[in-house]
Design a protein around this motif. Sequence first.
Motif, short mmCIF file in Angstrom:
data_model
loop_
_atom_site.label_atom_id
_atom_site.label_comp_id
_atom_site.label_asym_id
_atom_site.label_seq_id
_atom_site.Cartn_x
_atom_site.Cartn_y
_atom_site.Cartn_z
N GLU A 1 77.48 10.30 56.29
CA GLU A 1 76.98 9.84 57.58
C GLU A 1 75.53 10.25 57.85
O GLU A 1 74.73 9.45 58.33
CB GLU A 1 77.88 10.36 58.70
CG GLU A 1 77.47 9.90 60.09
CD GLU A 1 78.42 10.38 61.18
OE1 GLU A 1 78.17 10.08 62.35
OE2 GLU A 1 79.40 11.08 60.84
N LYS B 1 74.84 6.12 57.75
CA LYS B 1 74.85 5.25 58.94
C LYS B 1 74.28 5.90 60.20
O LYS B 1 73.84 5.20 61.11
CB LYS B 1 76.27 4.77 59.21
CG LYS B 1 77.27 5.87 59.54
CD LYS B 1 78.66 5.29 59.77
CE LYS B 1 79.66 6.39 60.14
NZ LYS B 1 81.03 5.83 60.36
N SER B 2 74.27 7.24 60.26
CA SER B 2 73.76 7.92 61.46
C SER B 2 72.34 8.46 61.29
O SER B 2 71.84 9.17 62.16
CB SER B 2 74.70 9.06 61.86
OG SER B 2 75.96 8.55 62.25
#
Length: 326
Positions: A27, A74-75
Motif C-alpha cells: 500500500e 495505492k496510498s
Amino acid sequence: MRAVVMEAFGNVDVLKLSDLPKPEPGEYDLLVEVRASSMNPVDFKIRQGMLGEDWPLPFVLGFDVSGVVRSVGKSVKDFKEGDDIYALPSLGRNGAHAEFMLLDSRLAAKKPSSLSHAEAAALPLVTLTAWEALVSRAHIEAGQTVLIHAGAGGVGHIGVQIAKNKGCRVITTAGRDESLNFCRELGADVVIDYKKENVVERVKQETSGQGCPVIFDTVGGTVFEQCFECLAINGQLVTIVPEDCPTICQGLFMKNATLHYEFVGAAALYQANMEGQKCILEEAAKLVDAGKLKPHVSATLPLDQVPDGHRMQESGRTIGKTVITF
C-alpha cells in the motif's frame, strides 16, 4: 532480479549472488530500481549475528539506497514512476543489495539533484545517524565545542560537516595520516592523532580544562569509557554503540550529564515517526545542493563484490563510504 542473499549467519561465505523474483509494492511502498547502495557496519553485524538472529533467511542486506521509482502502492501520494529517490530502508525488510527493492514511501526523499546515484547512496544512513545524534538529541548550537570521535569514518565525516554547518568548533580523532588529513579537509578545527596523543589531555587543553558540552561517540569500547573524562559539566554524550558500563553512568550522574543512545533504524522498525527521517533527508539534500554537505566515496564495487565490501567494513580502515553500483 539479481541480489546478494545472506543464506545463514556467519562469515562472508554465507553471502551468495542469487536470482530472486521482482517484488510487488504494498500500500505505501515504492518499487525502486536500485542504481546504487553502500556498505555500513550494520551489514556485517547482522550477518555475524551480533544484533541477534531474528532476521528471516534468506535475507538481502544493504541499508542505503539511491534509485528510480518504477511503480508505487495505492496510498502513495508524494512519488511517481521515474522519480529519483534516496533513503535508509527498514532494517527489517530485504535491503538494497539487489536490482529492485521495496521501500516504504514515508522514508524516502528526492535525491539531491547535484549528486550521482553513487554519491547519493553514500548519504542516508550516516546522515540520519549524525543528524539525529547531534541535532535531534544533543541540540548542538553555534559556538559550542563538539568532540566527534572517528571523524574520517562514514558517520564521523558527515557529523563533522553537520556540526560545522551549525557553527560549532569541532574536535575529532583519527589514527592514520590519510585520515588525519581528511578530517582537516572537512574543516575540523582540532584533529587529534589518538595513536600518538593522550586524547583526554588534549581535549582538556583545547577546552581550558572544561571539557566538551557535546560528545558524539561512533566507536564504543574504551573510546566510550574515555568520553566521560572529556565531557563538560551538564554535557551531553551520544553514542551509536550499545554499551553497558555502570562506572561511566555513575560518572555521568556526578557531572549532571545526559547519555543518549542513537539507533537510526528504530523509526522504520517500529514505524514511529518515519516521516521525520524523510524530513531530515530533505534538509540534507538542500545542504548538498548548496555545496555545504558532501559525502566521500572511497571505493565503488559491483554487486557481485558485496562480500569484499563486508571485508572492507570489518577492517575498520574505510575512509568515508564504500558504494555498491549497478
